[in-house]
Design a protein around this motif. Structure first.
Motif, PDB file in Angstrom:
ATOM      1  N   SER A  32       0.416  -1.314   0.139  1.00  0.00           N
ATOM      2  CA  SER A  32       0.198   0.072  -0.125  1.00  0.00           C
ATOM      3  C   SER A  32       0.961   1.323   0.228  1.00  0.00           C
ATOM      4  O   SER A  32       0.794   2.693  -0.852  1.00  0.00           O
ATOM      5  CB  SER A  32      -1.062  -0.145   1.001  1.00  0.00           C
ATOM      6  OG  SER A  32      -1.510   1.169   1.099  1.00  0.00           O
ATOM      7  N   VAL A  33       1.544   1.065   0.898  1.00  0.00           N
ATOM      8  CA  VAL A  33       2.454   2.279   0.795  1.00  0.00           C
ATOM      9  C   VAL A  33       3.426   2.313  -0.628  1.00  0.00           C
ATOM     10  O   VAL A  33       3.501   3.813  -0.518  1.00  0.00           O
ATOM     11  CB  VAL A  33       3.816   2.178   2.278  1.00  0.00           C
ATOM     12  CG1 VAL A  33       5.345   3.567   2.186  1.00  0.00           C
ATOM     13  CG2 VAL A  33       2.632   1.986   3.077  1.00  0.00           C
ATOM     14  N   LEU A  34       4.063   1.536  -0.777  1.00  0.00           N
ATOM     15  CA  LEU A  34       5.147   1.775  -2.694  1.00  0.00           C
ATOM     16  C   LEU A  34       3.968   2.450  -3.820  1.00  0.00           C
ATOM     17  O   LEU A  34       4.078   2.466  -4.111  1.00  0.00           O
ATOM     18  CB  LEU A  34       5.272   0.296  -2.755  1.00  0.00           C
ATOM     19  CG  LEU A  34       6.708   0.128  -2.215  1.00  0.00           C
ATOM     20  CD1 LEU A  34       6.963  -1.832  -2.245  1.00  0.00           C
ATOM     21  CD2 LEU A  34       7.308   0.300  -2.004  1.00  0.00           C
TER      22      LEU A  34
ATOM     23  N   THR B 247       4.618   3.947  -7.231  1.00  0.00           N
ATOM     24  CA  THR B 247       4.127   3.456  -8.606  1.00  0.00           C
ATOM     25  C   THR B 247       3.162   4.516  -9.229  1.00  0.00           C
ATOM     26  O   THR B 247       2.411   4.552 -10.005  1.00  0.00           O
ATOM     27  CB  THR B 247       3.775   2.159  -7.711  1.00  0.00           C
ATOM     28  OG1 THR B 247       2.937   2.080  -7.350  1.00  0.00           O
ATOM     29  CG2 THR B 247       4.719   1.250  -8.121  1.00  0.00           C
ATOM     30  N   THR B 248       2.556   5.756  -7.625  1.00  0.00           N
ATOM     31  CA  THR B 248       1.475   6.093  -8.473  1.00  0.00           C
ATOM     32  C   THR B 248       1.881   7.302  -9.465  1.00  0.00           C
ATOM     33  O   THR B 248       2.397   7.807  -9.193  1.00  0.00           O
ATOM     34  CB  THR B 248       1.027   7.671  -7.353  1.00  0.00           C
ATOM     35  OG1 THR B 248      -0.528   8.023  -7.639  1.00  0.00           O
ATOM     36  CG2 THR B 248       2.214   7.894  -6.330  1.00  0.00           C
ATOM     37  N   ASN B 249       1.105   7.620 -10.631  1.00  0.00           N
ATOM     38  CA  ASN B 249       1.114   8.163 -11.103  1.00  0.00           C
ATOM     39  C   ASN B 249       2.531   7.791 -12.399  1.00  0.00           C
ATOM     40  O   ASN B 249       2.716   8.558 -12.634  1.00  0.00           O
ATOM     41  CB  ASN B 249       0.665   9.390 -11.527  1.00  0.00           C
ATOM     42  CG  ASN B 249      -0.326  10.255 -10.878  1.00  0.00           C
ATOM     43  OD1 ASN B 249      -1.801   9.441 -10.594  1.00  0.00           O
ATOM     44  ND2 ASN B 249      -0.054  11.131  -9.185  1.00  0.00           N
ATOM     45  N   CYS B 250       2.410   6.428 -12.342  1.00  0.00           N
ATOM     46  CA  CYS B 250       3.094   6.254 -13.443  1.00  0.00           C
ATOM     47  C   CYS B 250       3.937   5.178 -14.408  1.00  0.00           C
ATOM     48  O   CYS B 250       2.406   4.351 -14.557  1.00  0.00           O
ATOM     49  CB  CYS B 250       4.799   5.179 -12.578  1.00  0.00           C
ATOM     50  SG  CYS B 250       5.440   6.139 -11.266  1.00  0.00           S
ATOM     51  N   ALA B 251       4.384   5.389 -15.629  1.00  0.00           N
ATOM     52  CA  ALA B 251       4.041   4.480 -16.097  1.00  0.00           C
ATOM     53  C   ALA B 251       5.498   3.593 -16.896  1.00  0.00           C
ATOM     54  O   ALA B 251       6.108   5.138 -16.796  1.00  0.00           O
ATOM     55  CB  ALA B 251       3.608   5.496 -17.794  1.00  0.00           C
ATOM     56  N   PHE B 252       5.057   2.915 -16.755  1.00  0.00           N
ATOM     57  CA  PHE B 252       6.193   1.553 -16.856  1.00  0.00           C
ATOM     58  C   PHE B 252       6.032   1.296 -18.039  1.00  0.00           C
ATOM     59  O   PHE B 252       5.790   0.577 -18.765  1.00  0.00           O
ATOM     60  CB  PHE B 252       6.199   0.884 -15.580  1.00  0.00           C
ATOM     61  CG  PHE B 252       6.515   1.591 -14.100  1.00  0.00           C
ATOM     62  CD1 PHE B 252       7.146   1.634 -14.259  1.00  0.00           C
ATOM     63  CD2 PHE B 252       5.426   0.860 -13.538  1.00  0.00           C
ATOM     64  CE1 PHE B 252       7.840   2.369 -12.077  1.00  0.00           C
ATOM     65  CE2 PHE B 252       4.757   1.589 -12.248  1.00  0.00           C
ATOM     66  CZ  PHE B 252       6.719   2.660 -11.716  1.00  0.00           C
TER      67      PHE B 252
ATOM     68  N   ASP C 209      10.835  -5.096 -16.530  1.00  0.00           N
ATOM     69  CA  ASP C 209      12.121  -4.076 -16.264  1.00  0.00           C
ATOM     70  C   ASP C 209      12.336  -3.232 -15.071  1.00  0.00           C
ATOM     71  O   ASP C 209      13.296  -2.779 -14.050  1.00  0.00           O
ATOM     72  CB  ASP C 209      13.360  -4.106 -17.065  1.00  0.00           C
ATOM     73  CG  ASP C 209      13.863  -5.731 -17.381  1.00  0.00           C
ATOM     74  OD1 ASP C 209      13.135  -6.897 -16.277  1.00  0.00           O
ATOM     75  OD2 ASP C 209      14.323  -6.138 -18.430  1.00  0.00           O
ATOM     76  N   ASP C 210      11.238  -2.024 -15.643  1.00  0.00           N
ATOM     77  CA  ASP C 210      11.280  -1.125 -15.879  1.00  0.00           C
ATOM     78  C   ASP C 210      10.081  -0.376 -14.079  1.00  0.00           C
ATOM     79  O   ASP C 210      10.912  -0.398 -13.192  1.00  0.00           O
ATOM     80  CB  ASP C 210       9.954   0.220 -16.392  1.00  0.00           C
ATOM     81  CG  ASP C 210      10.766   1.477 -16.626  1.00  0.00           C
ATOM     82  OD1 ASP C 210      11.686   2.463 -15.757  1.00  0.00           O
ATOM     83  OD2 ASP C 210       9.715   2.062 -16.549  1.00  0.00           O
ATOM     84  N   LEU C 211       9.494  -0.745 -13.859  1.00  0.00           N
ATOM     85  CA  LEU C 211       8.409  -1.745 -12.764  1.00  0.00           C
ATOM     86  C   LEU C 211       9.641  -1.979 -11.546  1.00  0.00           C
ATOM     87  O   LEU C 211       9.223  -1.830 -10.270  1.00  0.00           O
ATOM     88  CB  LEU C 211       7.125  -2.632 -13.063  1.00  0.00           C
ATOM     89  CG  LEU C 211       6.429  -2.608 -12.203  1.00  0.00           C
ATOM     90  CD1 LEU C 211       6.033  -1.419 -10.922  1.00  0.00           C
ATOM     91  CD2 LEU C 211       5.192  -4.128 -12.472  1.00  0.00           C
TER      92      LEU C 211
END
Length: 119
Positions: A72-74, A79-84, A88-90
């Protein structure tokens, strides 16, 4: 897993029935809320099988999974508002987030307190 490799309702039914036949006894199944697990066909399979006992997990139960608080913290920080671009990027972003989190004892203690641990 690619879309063509994912389990569908028939695969789950076949797996449960094959396990029952190979083990020769009753089966206890603990399932989550995946759409595939909640179909009418799966419900029918469950009600028609007197050898099958099913326990349904609640939709969200961080108290059953201590890692849930950390994820939940992560989700809120890393990862919020991210496009991977790809897996590997994730993975790189998650490792970075976990590295930062390991030094935040207050946050980690909060995750454990949320599940009833008095650490």
């Amino acid at each position: 897993m690619e879309a063509a490799e994912r389990f569908v309702e028939k695969d789950y039914r076949d797996l449960i029935q094959t396990a029952h036949q190979q083990l020769g006894g009753p089966i206890v199944l603990v399932r989550d809320n995946s759409n595939t697990h909640l179909t009418a066909g799966m419900r029918r399979c469950i009600t028609e099988s007197d050898w099958l006992t099913v326990y349904q997990l609640p939709p969200y139960a961080p108290d059953l999974n201590p890692v849930g608080g950390i994820w939940s913290v992560l989700r809120r920080t890393t990862t919020t508002n991210c496009a991977f671009v790809g897996p590997d990027d994730l993975i790189t972003a998650l490792r970075r987030g976990l590295r930062r989190l390991q030094y935040r004892h207050d946050v980690l203690a909060g995750c454990l307190t949320g599940i009833g641990c008095a650490c």
